[in-house]
Design a protein around this motif. Structure first.
Motif, PDB file in Angstrom:
ATOM      1  N   ARG A  53       0.863  -1.174   0.000  1.00  0.00           N
ATOM      2  CA  ARG A  53       0.000   0.000   0.000  1.00  0.00           C
ATOM      3  C   ARG A  53       0.900   1.225   0.000  1.00  0.00           C
ATOM      4  O   ARG A  53       1.808   1.339   0.824  1.00  0.00           O
ATOM      5  CB  ARG A  53      -0.895   0.011   1.241  1.00  0.00           C
ATOM      6  CG  ARG A  53      -1.670   1.304   1.424  1.00  0.00           C
ATOM      7  CD  ARG A  53      -2.574   1.246   2.656  1.00  0.00           C
ATOM      8  NE  ARG A  53      -3.211   2.536   2.890  1.00  0.00           N
ATOM      9  CZ  ARG A  53      -2.744   3.461   3.725  1.00  0.00           C
ATOM     10  NH1 ARG A  53      -1.634   3.228   4.428  1.00  0.00           N
ATOM     11  NH2 ARG A  53      -3.377   4.614   3.890  1.00  0.00           N
ATOM     12  N   VAL A  54       0.680   2.153  -0.914  1.00  0.00           N
ATOM     13  CA  VAL A  54       1.513   3.342  -1.038  1.00  0.00           C
ATOM     14  C   VAL A  54       0.827   4.517  -0.365  1.00  0.00           C
ATOM     15  O   VAL A  54      -0.309   4.872  -0.714  1.00  0.00           O
ATOM     16  CB  VAL A  54       1.798   3.678  -2.512  1.00  0.00           C
ATOM     17  CG1 VAL A  54       2.661   4.940  -2.611  1.00  0.00           C
ATOM     18  CG2 VAL A  54       2.495   2.508  -3.197  1.00  0.00           C
ATOM     19  N   ALA A  55       1.508   5.105   0.614  1.00  0.00           N
ATOM     20  CA  ALA A  55       0.961   6.272   1.310  1.00  0.00           C
ATOM     21  C   ALA A  55       1.330   7.538   0.551  1.00  0.00           C
ATOM     22  O   ALA A  55       2.372   7.612  -0.105  1.00  0.00           O
ATOM     23  CB  ALA A  55       1.514   6.330   2.728  1.00  0.00           C
ATOM     24  N   ASP A  56       0.485   8.542   0.669  1.00  0.00           N
ATOM     25  CA  ASP A  56       0.740   9.805  -0.014  1.00  0.00           C
ATOM     26  C   ASP A  56       1.778  10.659   0.698  1.00  0.00           C
ATOM     27  O   ASP A  56       2.351  11.567   0.100  1.00  0.00           O
ATOM     28  CB  ASP A  56      -0.571  10.600  -0.144  1.00  0.00           C
ATOM     29  CG  ASP A  56      -1.549   9.943  -1.108  1.00  0.00           C
ATOM     30  OD1 ASP A  56      -1.091   9.256  -2.038  1.00  0.00           O
ATOM     31  OD2 ASP A  56      -2.767  10.111  -0.911  1.00  0.00           O
ATOM     32  N   SER A  57       1.988  10.371   1.970  1.00  0.00           N
ATOM     33  CA  SER A  57       2.962  11.139   2.741  1.00  0.00           C
ATOM     34  C   SER A  57       3.606  10.238   3.782  1.00  0.00           C
ATOM     35  O   SER A  57       3.078   9.170   4.125  1.00  0.00           O
ATOM     36  CB  SER A  57       2.291  12.327   3.435  1.00  0.00           C
ATOM     37  OG  SER A  57       1.394  11.866   4.436  1.00  0.00           O
ATOM     38  N   ALA A  58       4.740  10.701   4.291  1.00  0.00           N
ATOM     39  CA  ALA A  58       5.397   9.936   5.352  1.00  0.00           C
ATOM     40  C   ALA A  58       4.510   9.877   6.585  1.00  0.00           C
ATOM     41  O   ALA A  58       4.430   8.842   7.261  1.00  0.00           O
ATOM     42  CB  ALA A  58       6.745  10.572   5.691  1.00  0.00           C
ATOM     43  N   ALA A  59       3.813  10.985   6.889  1.00  0.00           N
ATOM     44  CA  ALA A  59       2.930  11.011   8.059  1.00  0.00           C
ATOM     45  C   ALA A  59       1.812   9.988   7.924  1.00  0.00           C
ATOM     46  O   ALA A  59       1.462   9.300   8.895  1.00  0.00           O
ATOM     47  CB  ALA A  59       2.353  12.412   8.238  1.00  0.00           C
ATOM     48  N   GLU A  60       1.270   9.858   6.729  1.00  0.00           N
ATOM     49  CA  GLU A  60       0.209   8.879   6.501  1.00  0.00           C
ATOM     50  C   GLU A  60       0.748   7.459   6.660  1.00  0.00           C
ATOM     51  O   GLU A  60       0.084   6.589   7.235  1.00  0.00           O
ATOM     52  CB  GLU A  60      -0.369   9.053   5.095  1.00  0.00           C
ATOM     53  CG  GLU A  60      -1.476   8.064   4.748  1.00  0.00           C
ATOM     54  CD  GLU A  60      -1.933   8.177   3.310  1.00  0.00           C
ATOM     55  OE1 GLU A  60      -2.223   7.125   2.698  1.00  0.00           O
ATOM     56  OE2 GLU A  60      -1.985   9.311   2.793  1.00  0.00           O
ATOM     57  N   ALA A  61       1.955   7.228   6.184  1.00  0.00           N
ATOM     58  CA  ALA A  61       2.556   5.902   6.299  1.00  0.00           C
ATOM     59  C   ALA A  61       2.815   5.542   7.754  1.00  0.00           C
ATOM     60  O   ALA A  61       2.567   4.416   8.193  1.00  0.00           O
ATOM     61  CB  ALA A  61       3.861   5.847   5.505  1.00  0.00           C
ATOM     62  N   VAL A  62       3.294   6.507   8.529  1.00  0.00           N
ATOM     63  CA  VAL A  62       3.549   6.276   9.952  1.00  0.00           C
ATOM     64  C   VAL A  62       2.249   5.958  10.679  1.00  0.00           C
ATOM     65  O   VAL A  62       2.196   5.074  11.544  1.00  0.00           O
ATOM     66  CB  VAL A  62       4.241   7.497  10.586  1.00  0.00           C
ATOM     67  CG1 VAL A  62       4.279   7.373  12.110  1.00  0.00           C
ATOM     68  CG2 VAL A  62       5.656   7.655  10.026  1.00  0.00           C
ATOM     69  N   ALA A  63       1.190   6.656  10.324  1.00  0.00           N
ATOM     70  CA  ALA A  63      -0.097   6.452  10.990  1.00  0.00           C
ATOM     71  C   ALA A  63      -0.684   5.072  10.733  1.00  0.00           C
ATOM     72  O   ALA A  63      -1.501   4.579  11.514  1.00  0.00           O
ATOM     73  CB  ALA A  63      -1.086   7.526  10.545  1.00  0.00           C
ATOM     74  N   ALA A  64      -0.241   4.423   9.655  1.00  0.00           N
ATOM     75  CA  ALA A  64      -0.866   3.163   9.233  1.00  0.00           C
ATOM     76  C   ALA A  64      -0.545   1.993  10.151  1.00  0.00           C
ATOM     77  O   ALA A  64      -1.364   1.082  10.307  1.00  0.00           O
ATOM     78  CB  ALA A  64      -0.433   2.828   7.804  1.00  0.00           C
ATOM     79  N   ASN A  65       0.627   1.979  10.774  1.00  0.00           N
ATOM     80  CA  ASN A  65       1.060   0.805  11.545  1.00  0.00           C
ATOM     81  C   ASN A  65       1.835   1.195  12.790  1.00  0.00           C
ATOM     82  O   ASN A  65       2.427   2.276  12.854  1.00  0.00           O
ATOM     83  CB  ASN A  65       1.943  -0.102  10.675  1.00  0.00           C
ATOM     84  CG  ASN A  65       1.216  -0.604   9.446  1.00  0.00           C
ATOM     85  OD1 ASN A  65       0.184  -1.258   9.549  1.00  0.00           O
ATOM     86  ND2 ASN A  65       1.747  -0.287   8.269  1.00  0.00           N
ATOM     87  N   THR A  66       1.873   0.288  13.741  1.00  0.00           N
ATOM     88  CA  THR A  66       2.671   0.518  14.947  1.00  0.00           C
ATOM     89  C   THR A  66       4.158   0.374  14.647  1.00  0.00           C
ATOM     90  O   THR A  66       4.978   1.163  15.122  1.00  0.00           O
ATOM     91  CB  THR A  66       2.273  -0.477  16.058  1.00  0.00           C
ATOM     92  OG1 THR A  66       0.909  -0.276  16.393  1.00  0.00           O
ATOM     93  CG2 THR A  66       3.138  -0.289  17.297  1.00  0.00           C
ATOM     94  N   LEU A  67       4.525  -0.650  13.852  1.00  0.00           N
ATOM     95  CA  LEU A  67       5.929  -0.874  13.520  1.00  0.00           C
ATOM     96  C   LEU A  67       6.303  -0.031  12.314  1.00  0.00           C
ATOM     97  O   LEU A  67       5.793  -0.232  11.206  1.00  0.00           O
ATOM     98  CB  LEU A  67       6.184  -2.353  13.225  1.00  0.00           C
ATOM     99  CG  LEU A  67       7.604  -2.722  12.778  1.00  0.00           C
ATOM    100  CD1 LEU A  67       8.641  -2.300  13.824  1.00  0.00           C
ATOM    101  CD2 LEU A  67       7.700  -4.224  12.504  1.00  0.00           C
ATOM    102  N   VAL A  68       7.200   0.927  12.543  1.00  0.00           N
ATOM    103  CA  VAL A  68       7.647   1.842  11.491  1.00  0.00           C
ATOM    104  C   VAL A  68       9.146   1.672  11.304  1.00  0.00           C
ATOM    105  O   VAL A  68       9.928   1.897  12.233  1.00  0.00           O
ATOM    106  CB  VAL A  68       7.327   3.310  11.853  1.00  0.00           C
ATOM    107  CG1 VAL A  68       7.826   4.253  10.761  1.00  0.00           C
ATOM    108  CG2 VAL A  68       5.828   3.486  12.088  1.00  0.00           C
TER     109      VAL A  68
END
Length: 293
Positions: A53-68
């Motif tokens: 899944r491709v996030a539009d921003s780093a913030a969105e990607a971080v919000a998606a999962n606990t493990l970053v």
């Protein structure tokens, strides 16, 4: 999230350079739900075709999962990329190459933002990722809780070696091993330079050189034993005095072969300094004390 055969930990991956992409593909192949972000969208698009899944921003990607997991160009990039993300209650695993001091500062930076932090030093190149027989692994340091919680997931791309709760220890182990590697490469370069102008096939010298280096490996363990005990004369076969006496032959041979001694001379100089201080009955361990300022 506990990992089992039915449900695997979801991972967010920030940074899709050669190493980041290799890590991402390995998690995808193992069935881990993956959210990715990269400054250059084209690299993320390539992984989307493989199930990410491709996030539009780093913030969105971080919000998606606990493990970053972060694998970027440098420590400065980490600060810039993650600056706008909400790190509260996240397990942040930073695989970006950094110094020990940078890792410690980044751990404090993450703690202030409510994240649990684990630093990593990757002892592999991208082709080794996802290939257990290649022998690649990652040093981890920082939060033991994060490491133990995600050890199985982190172990999918490469082996894991936890080296302590000091966040700087992974980077320190990484640099220590790489420094030894470059020291070895320097010796190998000098050896090949000595025969470069002779009728000696480098391919014929190579196995002799490799076998000799392997034969010298036990000296690493002896050095560690002597450092731990403080007795630098324990089990010494070739004393420093004997070895220093032989160094003129090394230097004269290089001169005769038209080879610079710039890779060799600094170490020989340290050997002579240690001998002058009275370390003649030791082996080479005492040189380490000359390097520690």
């Amino acid at each position: 999230m506990a990992q089992n055969t039915l449900e695997k930990t979801s991972v967010t991956m920030l940074g899709l350079g050669a190493m980041g992409a290799a890590l991402a593909r390995t998690w995808l192949a193992a069935g881990h739900p993956l959210t990715v972000w990269n400054r250059t969208p084209a690299r993320a698009a390539a992984l989307a075709a493989e199930g990410a899944r491709v996030a539009d921003s780093a913030a969105e990607a971080v919000a998606a999962n606990t493990l970053v997991v972060v694998c970027l160009l440098d420590d400065t990039s980490v600060g810039k990329v993650v600056a706008g993300a909400d790190l509260a209650d996240k397990d942040l695993v930073n695989l970006t190459t950094s110094t020990p001091d940078q890792a410690r500062a980044r751990a404090e930076w993450a703690r202030e933002r409510g994240a649990r932090y684990l630093d990593g030093g990757i002892m592999a190149v991208p082709p080794m990722i996802g290939t257990p027989e290649a022998g690649g692994y990652v040093f981890y340091s920082g939060s033991r809780t994060v490491f133990e919680r995600h050890q199985d997931t982190l172990g999918v791309p490469a082996g894991t070696t936890y080296v302590g709760e000091d966040a700087g220890f992974a980077a320190l182990h990484d640099v220590a091993l790489l420094s030894a590697m470059y020291g070895m490469f320097a010796g190998v370069a000098h050896a090949f330079a000595l025969v470069r102008r002779e009728d000696i096939d480098p391919a014929a010298l190579a196995p002799l050189l490799a076998d000799w280096l392997v034969a010298m490996v036990p000296a690493v363990h002896q050095t560690a034993d002597q450092l731990r005990s403080g007795d630098y004369t324990r089990d010494v076969v070739s004393t420093l005095a004997m070895q220093v006496a032989g160094t003129p032959t090394l230097l004269s041979t290089a001169e005769g072969q038209g080879v610079s001694t710039e890779l060799l001379s600094p170490y020989l100089d340290l050997m002579r300094r240690r001998l002058a201080e009275g370390g003649g009955e030791e082996n080479l361990t005492g040189v380490i004390d000359l390097l520690v300022r």
